[in-house]
Design a protein around this motif. Structure first.
Motif, PDB file in Angstrom:
ATOM      1  N   PRO A 146     -12.500  -3.203  -5.597  1.00 47.30           N
ATOM      2  CA  PRO A 146     -11.291  -2.710  -4.931  1.00 47.30           C
ATOM      3  C   PRO A 146     -10.109  -2.673  -5.907  1.00 47.30           C
ATOM      4  O   PRO A 146      -9.898  -3.617  -6.673  1.00 47.30           O
ATOM      5  CB  PRO A 146     -11.075  -3.733  -3.807  1.00 47.30           C
ATOM      6  CG  PRO A 146     -12.454  -4.202  -3.472  1.00 47.30           C
ATOM      7  CD  PRO A 146     -13.173  -4.246  -4.795  1.00 47.30           C
ATOM      8  N   HIS A 147      -9.394  -1.562  -5.896  1.00 48.43           N
ATOM      9  CA  HIS A 147      -8.229  -1.352  -6.749  1.00 48.43           C
ATOM     10  C   HIS A 147      -8.559  -1.308  -8.235  1.00 48.43           C
ATOM     11  O   HIS A 147      -7.661  -1.351  -9.070  1.00 48.43           O
ATOM     12  CB  HIS A 147      -7.137  -2.413  -6.482  1.00 48.43           C
ATOM     13  CG  HIS A 147      -6.645  -2.381  -5.055  1.00 48.43           C
ATOM     14  ND1 HIS A 147      -7.183  -3.166  -4.062  1.00 48.43           N
ATOM     15  CD2 HIS A 147      -5.708  -1.625  -4.449  1.00 48.43           C
ATOM     16  CE1 HIS A 147      -6.592  -2.907  -2.911  1.00 48.43           C
ATOM     17  NE2 HIS A 147      -5.697  -1.976  -3.121  1.00 48.43           N
ATOM     18  N   TYR A 192     -11.415   2.442  -2.366  1.00 47.10           N
ATOM     19  CA  TYR A 192     -10.378   1.828  -3.209  1.00 47.10           C
ATOM     20  C   TYR A 192      -9.877   0.522  -2.596  1.00 47.10           C
ATOM     21  O   TYR A 192      -9.603  -0.451  -3.306  1.00 47.10           O
ATOM     22  CB  TYR A 192      -9.234   2.829  -3.351  1.00 47.10           C
ATOM     23  CG  TYR A 192      -8.116   2.418  -4.284  1.00 47.10           C
ATOM     24  CD1 TYR A 192      -8.308   2.416  -5.670  1.00 47.10           C
ATOM     25  CD2 TYR A 192      -6.868   2.060  -3.786  1.00 47.10           C
ATOM     26  CE1 TYR A 192      -7.278   2.054  -6.529  1.00 47.10           C
ATOM     27  CE2 TYR A 192      -5.829   1.703  -4.634  1.00 47.10           C
ATOM     28  CZ  TYR A 192      -6.038   1.709  -6.014  1.00 47.10           C
ATOM     29  OH  TYR A 192      -5.018   1.357  -6.865  1.00 47.10           O
ATOM     30  N   ARG A 193      -9.789   0.518  -1.283  1.00 46.30           N
ATOM     31  CA  ARG A 193      -9.269  -0.672  -0.584  1.00 46.30           C
ATOM     32  C   ARG A 193     -10.367  -1.687  -0.250  1.00 46.30           C
ATOM     33  O   ARG A 193     -10.109  -2.699   0.391  1.00 46.30           O
ATOM     34  CB  ARG A 193      -8.577  -0.246   0.721  1.00 46.30           C
ATOM     35  CG  ARG A 193      -7.311   0.540   0.481  1.00 46.30           C
ATOM     36  CD  ARG A 193      -6.795   1.187   1.764  1.00 46.30           C
ATOM     37  NE  ARG A 193      -5.577   1.940   1.517  1.00 46.30           N
ATOM     38  CZ  ARG A 193      -5.132   2.933   2.299  1.00 46.30           C
ATOM     39  NH1 ARG A 193      -5.830   3.293   3.367  1.00 46.30           N
ATOM     40  NH2 ARG A 193      -4.016   3.557   1.993  1.00 46.30           N
ATOM     41  N   GLY A 194     -11.580  -1.364  -0.656  1.00 46.59           N
ATOM     42  CA  GLY A 194     -12.667  -2.298  -0.402  1.00 46.59           C
ATOM     43  C   GLY A 194     -13.208  -2.238   1.012  1.00 46.59           C
ATOM     44  O   GLY A 194     -14.007  -3.081   1.423  1.00 46.59           O
ATOM     45  N   GLU A 195     -12.778  -1.219   1.765  1.00 50.64           N
ATOM     46  CA  GLU A 195     -13.249  -1.128   3.152  1.00 50.64           C
ATOM     47  C   GLU A 195     -14.547  -0.320   3.257  1.00 50.64           C
ATOM     48  O   GLU A 195     -15.120  -0.196   4.335  1.00 50.64           O
ATOM     49  CB  GLU A 195     -12.153  -0.525   4.034  1.00 50.64           C
ATOM     50  CG  GLU A 195     -10.954  -1.473   4.134  1.00 50.64           C
ATOM     51  CD  GLU A 195      -9.773  -0.870   4.871  1.00 50.64           C
ATOM     52  OE1 GLU A 195      -9.973  -0.345   5.966  1.00 50.64           O
ATOM     53  OE2 GLU A 195      -8.646  -0.927   4.338  1.00 50.64           O
ATOM     54  N   ASP A 243      -2.429   5.264  -2.268  1.00 49.51           N
ATOM     55  CA  ASP A 243      -2.539   3.996  -1.522  1.00 49.51           C
ATOM     56  C   ASP A 243      -1.160   3.540  -1.030  1.00 49.51           C
ATOM     57  O   ASP A 243      -1.021   3.020   0.082  1.00 49.51           O
ATOM     58  CB  ASP A 243      -3.180   2.941  -2.423  1.00 49.51           C
ATOM     59  CG  ASP A 243      -3.497   1.642  -1.684  1.00 49.51           C
ATOM     60  OD1 ASP A 243      -3.893   1.723  -0.502  1.00 49.51           O
ATOM     61  OD2 ASP A 243      -3.357   0.568  -2.280  1.00 49.51           O
TER      62      ASP A 243
END
Lengths: 352, 352
Positions: A9-10, A45-48, A341
């Motif tokens: 993520p990120h 990107y947000r890990g979701e 984001d």
């Protein structure tokens, strides 16, 4: 070559990766001229949404054919092509029906073992069926090159076709009153799609002025800045208490789905294209049942829509290019993710 | 007069109640010649839907006009009429659209202050808009009386029109492969509706042999007796792994909705008419999204369908009357509820 990868993520990187090469007889290799970042890339990107460390990313691109496999008959090196956000074989039952996203041999760019769109080049399976030729004159380095038009064509890779799918799912018809939940790039393109399909009144729900300005440019007749119950009340106020016959849900959260159902006129439909991230909890079946509200949508078979939408983009009938409000080169892609984001950018165009 | 009332779960009584009389200028009073018990009445009977003690019940009936208010212009005393399961004004925006169940002045028979269908007579609001005239020759006490045909016409009051609504919601088209979840009277009528709309293959899911026999009579080409995952596997086996394009959900439980979604072909639709009792939990939006499966249905505007379906019943094109497998008089109504609750009766006809 260089391509975008996601490690955590990120953690978006630009790395050297093996050059793509023809692996199957129906493959083509395309040099990417334009790509972009999608709202759905942000879930990874947000890990979701889970990704393997180092996995490629990006599923919207257009470019030039560099090489074709021996079974490719419809494309030649040097031609410009647009890719939809999934590849498809063009011959299975689903492709024949136009539901290319359910292709028995289809797949997503950036899936393990495949190239992503946010890189210098992409190996394209089933190239004849997947790619759509676009006029060579659009190339920016030709005498008639039109970079803005090329950007507009790129939106047919996903965001504009997805907006169109949402509008069809919602049952937009000439004269209809339409409401659009979501002021992201897909929501804005849905406004444009609804306008193109003849909607008379288009209510855009959104509170970011830069975005609602684009919504108005795309055909929105009303803007509702409220959220939740207040948004529902505002739309009902605008529609003699009834709600809109065609409602587009372009977010994917529980609240957005609740709002969408809450502003749909009895007998109407919600066309949804927001990747579900909680929106299932917003489906109130009793409300749907009592009011005969249909819910119809899903992953958009944009490949099927390109032949219908491309001429309208080329002749200027629709111009979705204003959804791009930031442009980066390949090295700028991590900044592009950050900007989307943070919601400081609406949609980021990539010129590798 | 005498009418059916419900006082508590499992407490159905036949009681003396005030005779209906004209209260508003658009009312008519109808003497009930045929009524029946609906699967949805069982929700009240089982205490799963709240009722006031002594509330009337029953929403399916046909009979003879006895008296009309001064503003009724289209009906005369002595004429035979069929009532849909809700009344509607015929002039509001929703009625004009054909969505009579969302009528701004509509209501349900048996709601507090109104008569129920399971009684000797009913006051009918908006009689001109609500009631549909049927041939006087159908009356059993006339030389050409045809009791079976009268029973068949009664199904248009709810169960057959609801099956038709489910088939439309599921998108049944000529040549389609259809699956029907639920072997109650509505599910069986949905089989008949699908056949009428030109379905080529109709897979009925059910395990009660007397009911699946009716399904076959109504046009089912295949019967699947399994439930849950096994039912899904069986339908996929019958459809080359793809599922049915049009699936009808006629139960309303979580399991029935899960099964319905699990057997729908990508790009297809679930047409649902089972009153939701847990079925919302069976809506898997991610499955719907990934496969572009639409969910469309609700409370059926049967008033709108009567003019289309009635001629087909009268000329014998369709005969839904086999859904009635038990007949009672008014005193037998409590027995009728017990029999339907026990599933020893499929649907109970009432001759007051």
């Amino acid at each position: 070559m260089r391509a975008t990868t996601i490690h955590a993520p990120h953690d978006i990187r630009i790395e050297d990766v093996p050059d793509p090469r023809i692996q199957r007889p129906g493959d083509a290799v395309v040099r990417v001229m334009r790509a972009c970042i999608c709202g759905s890339d942000l879930w990874a990107y947000r890990g979701e949404a889970a990704r393997e460390p180092g996995q490629r990313i990006g599923h919207e691109f257009l470019g030039m054919v560099m090489e074709t496999g021996p079974e490719v008959t419809g494309l030649k090196p040097g031609e410009l092509v647009l890719a939809p956000f999934m590849w498809s074989d063009g011959v299975c039952d689903y492709c024949v029906d136009g539901l290319t996203t359910s292709c028995e041999h289809g797949g997503f760019w950036g899936a393990p073992g495949s190239d992503g769109g946010q890189g210098e080049a992409v190996r394209v399976p089933f190239a004849d069926a997947t790619l759509v030729r676009i006029p060579a004159e659009l190339a920016p380095d030709t005498p008639y090159g039109d970079s803005r038009l090329l950007d507009a064509v790129l939106t047919l890779s996903d965001v504009m076709g997805t907006g169109h799918h949402a509008a069809l799912g919602a049952g937009v018809r000439p004269g209809a009153t339409v409401a659009v939940v979501g002021d992201g790039a897909v929501g804005l393109c849905a406004v444009l799609a609804a306008k193109r399909l003849g909607a008379e009144r288009i209510i855009a729900l959104g509170r970011h002025e830069a975005r609602t300005a684009i919504a108005r440019k795309f055909g929105a007749t009303d803007v509702v800045a409220e959220r939740g119950e207040a948004a529902i009340a505002a739309v009902r106020e605008l529609t003699r208490g009834q709600g809109a016959h065609a409602v587009i849900e372009a977010v994917g959260t529980e609240q957005s789905m609740r709002t969408a159902l809450g502003i749909t006129r009895p007998g109407g439909a919600v066309g949804y294209v927001g990747v579900p991230h909680g929106s299932g909890s917003g489906l109130d079946l009793r409300l749907m049942f009592d009011n005969n509200i249909a819910v119809r949508g899903g992953v958009a078979p944009v490949r099927t829509y390109i032949p219908e939408l491309l001429p309208d983009v080329l002749d200027g009938t629709i111009d979705p290019s204003p959804v791009f409000d930031m442009t980066v080169d390949l090295d700028g892609v991590p900044d592009g993710y950050r900007a989307m984001d943070d919601r400081t950018a609406l949609k980021v165009l990539i010129k590798p």
